[in-house]
Design a protein around this motif. Structure first.
Motif, mmCIF file in Angstrom:
data_model
loop_
_atom_site.group_PDB
_atom_site.id
_atom_site.type_symbol
_atom_site.label_atom_id
_atom_site.label_comp_id
_atom_site.label_asym_id
_atom_site.label_seq_id
_atom_site.Cartn_x
_atom_site.Cartn_y
_atom_site.Cartn_z
ATOM 1 N N ASN A 49 0.837 -1.209 0.000
ATOM 2 C CA ASN A 49 0.000 0.000 0.000
ATOM 3 C C ASN A 49 0.867 1.252 0.000
ATOM 4 O O ASN A 49 0.577 2.225 -0.699
ATOM 5 N N TRP A 50 1.927 1.232 0.802
ATOM 6 C CA TRP A 50 2.863 2.356 0.837
ATOM 7 C C TRP A 50 3.548 2.526 -0.518
ATOM 8 O O TRP A 50 3.785 3.643 -0.965
ATOM 9 N N ALA A 51 3.831 1.422 -1.183
ATOM 10 C CA ALA A 51 4.538 1.461 -2.466
ATOM 11 C C ALA A 51 3.697 2.070 -3.584
ATOM 12 O O ALA A 51 4.228 2.353 -4.661
ATOM 13 N N GLU A 52 2.421 2.279 -3.354
ATOM 14 C CA GLU A 52 1.560 2.895 -4.367
ATOM 15 C C GLU A 52 1.644 4.424 -4.370
ATOM 16 O O GLU A 52 1.081 5.059 -5.251
ATOM 17 N N LEU A 53 2.352 5.007 -3.398
ATOM 18 C CA LEU A 53 2.479 6.469 -3.343
ATOM 19 C C LEU A 53 3.256 6.977 -4.558
ATOM 20 O O LEU A 53 4.180 6.320 -5.043
ATOM 21 N N PRO A 54 2.897 8.159 -5.071
ATOM 22 C CA PRO A 54 3.573 8.695 -6.258
ATOM 23 C C PRO A 54 5.087 8.869 -6.070
ATOM 24 O O PRO A 54 5.853 8.614 -7.007
ATOM 25 N N LEU A 55 5.514 9.272 -4.875
ATOM 26 C CA LEU A 55 6.946 9.441 -4.643
ATOM 27 C C LEU A 55 7.682 8.104 -4.753
ATOM 28 O O LEU A 55 8.783 8.034 -5.307
ATOM 29 N N VAL A 56 7.069 7.043 -4.272
ATOM 30 C CA VAL A 56 7.675 5.714 -4.368
ATOM 31 C C VAL A 56 7.710 5.264 -5.826
ATOM 32 O O VAL A 56 8.690 4.667 -6.283
ATOM 33 N N LYS A 57 6.657 5.558 -6.572
ATOM 34 C CA LYS A 57 6.645 5.220 -8.006
ATOM 35 C C LYS A 57 7.765 5.952 -8.730
ATOM 36 O O LYS A 57 8.426 5.390 -9.604
ATOM 37 N N PHE A 58 7.996 7.213 -8.373
ATOM 38 C CA PHE A 58 9.095 7.952 -8.989
ATOM 39 C C PHE A 58 10.445 7.359 -8.587
ATOM 40 O O PHE A 58 11.362 7.286 -9.396
ATOM 41 N N ALA A 59 10.564 6.909 -7.341
ATOM 42 C CA ALA A 59 11.796 6.244 -6.900
ATOM 43 C C ALA A 59 12.009 4.944 -7.664
ATOM 44 O O ALA A 59 13.158 4.577 -7.965
ATOM 45 N N GLU A 60 10.928 4.248 -8.012
ATOM 46 C CA GLU A 60 11.054 3.045 -8.841
ATOM 47 C C GLU A 60 11.602 3.401 -10.217
ATOM 48 O O GLU A 60 12.390 2.650 -10.788
ATOM 49 N N PHE A 61 11.173 4.539 -10.751
ATOM 50 C CA PHE A 61 11.744 5.026 -12.009
ATOM 51 C C PHE A 61 13.250 5.178 -11.866
ATOM 52 O O PHE A 61 14.016 4.757 -12.726
#
Length: 112
Positions: A49-61
Motif C-alpha cells: 500500500n505504501w509502495a503505491e504512493l507517487p513518490l515511491v513510483k518515482f523512486a522506482e523510475f
C-alpha cells in the motif's frame, strides 16, 4: 578539476560505479521485502500500500534507470574489452545513457 574528469567517458565510468553501488545498497532492502511475504503477509500488504504512493513510483523510475545505466555501462565495458574501439565512442556512451532514460521512462509511464 582534473582534465580527464571533463571527458564524457569519465562521466560514463562514474555513472556505472554509482549505479552499481546504489543497486548493491538496494538488494538487501529487496530481499527483506521478499522475506516479508513469507514471514508476515499482513506487513507485506502494508508495504505494498505504501509502495503505491507517487513518490515511491518515482523512486522506482530511478531504480529502473540505475539498472538500465548499469546494464548499458557493462555493455560498454565489454565492448572496450573485446571489440576494436573506434572514434565514435562518445556517441556510444551517450546512446547508452539515452537508452537508459528511454527504458526507465517507459517503466515510469506504465507505473503511474
Amino acid at each position: 578539476m582534473r582534465s580527464y574528469r571533463n571527458h564524457p567517458l569519465w562521466f560514463a565510468f562514474f555513472l556505472h560505479r554509482v549505479s552499481g553501488l546504489a543497486l548493491a545498497l538496494f538488494l538487501p532492502v529487496h530481499f527483506y521485502v521478499l522475506g516479508m511475504s513469507i514471514r508476515s503477509p499482513q506487513a507485506l500488504d502494508g508495504f505494498l500500500n505504501w509502495a503505491e504512493l507517487p513518490l515511491v513510483k518515482f523512486a522506482e523510475f530511478g531504480l529502473v534507470f540505475l539498472l538500465a545505466v548499469h546494464f548499458f555501462g557493462g555493455l560498454r565495458l565489454l565492448a572496450l574489452e573485446f571489440l576494436p574501439w573506434s572514434a565514435p565512442q562518445k556517441s556510444l556512451a551517450a546512446g547508452a545513457v539515452a537508452g537508459a532514460f528511454f527504458i526507465s521512462g517507459i517503466f515510469l509511464l506504465n507505473a503511474v
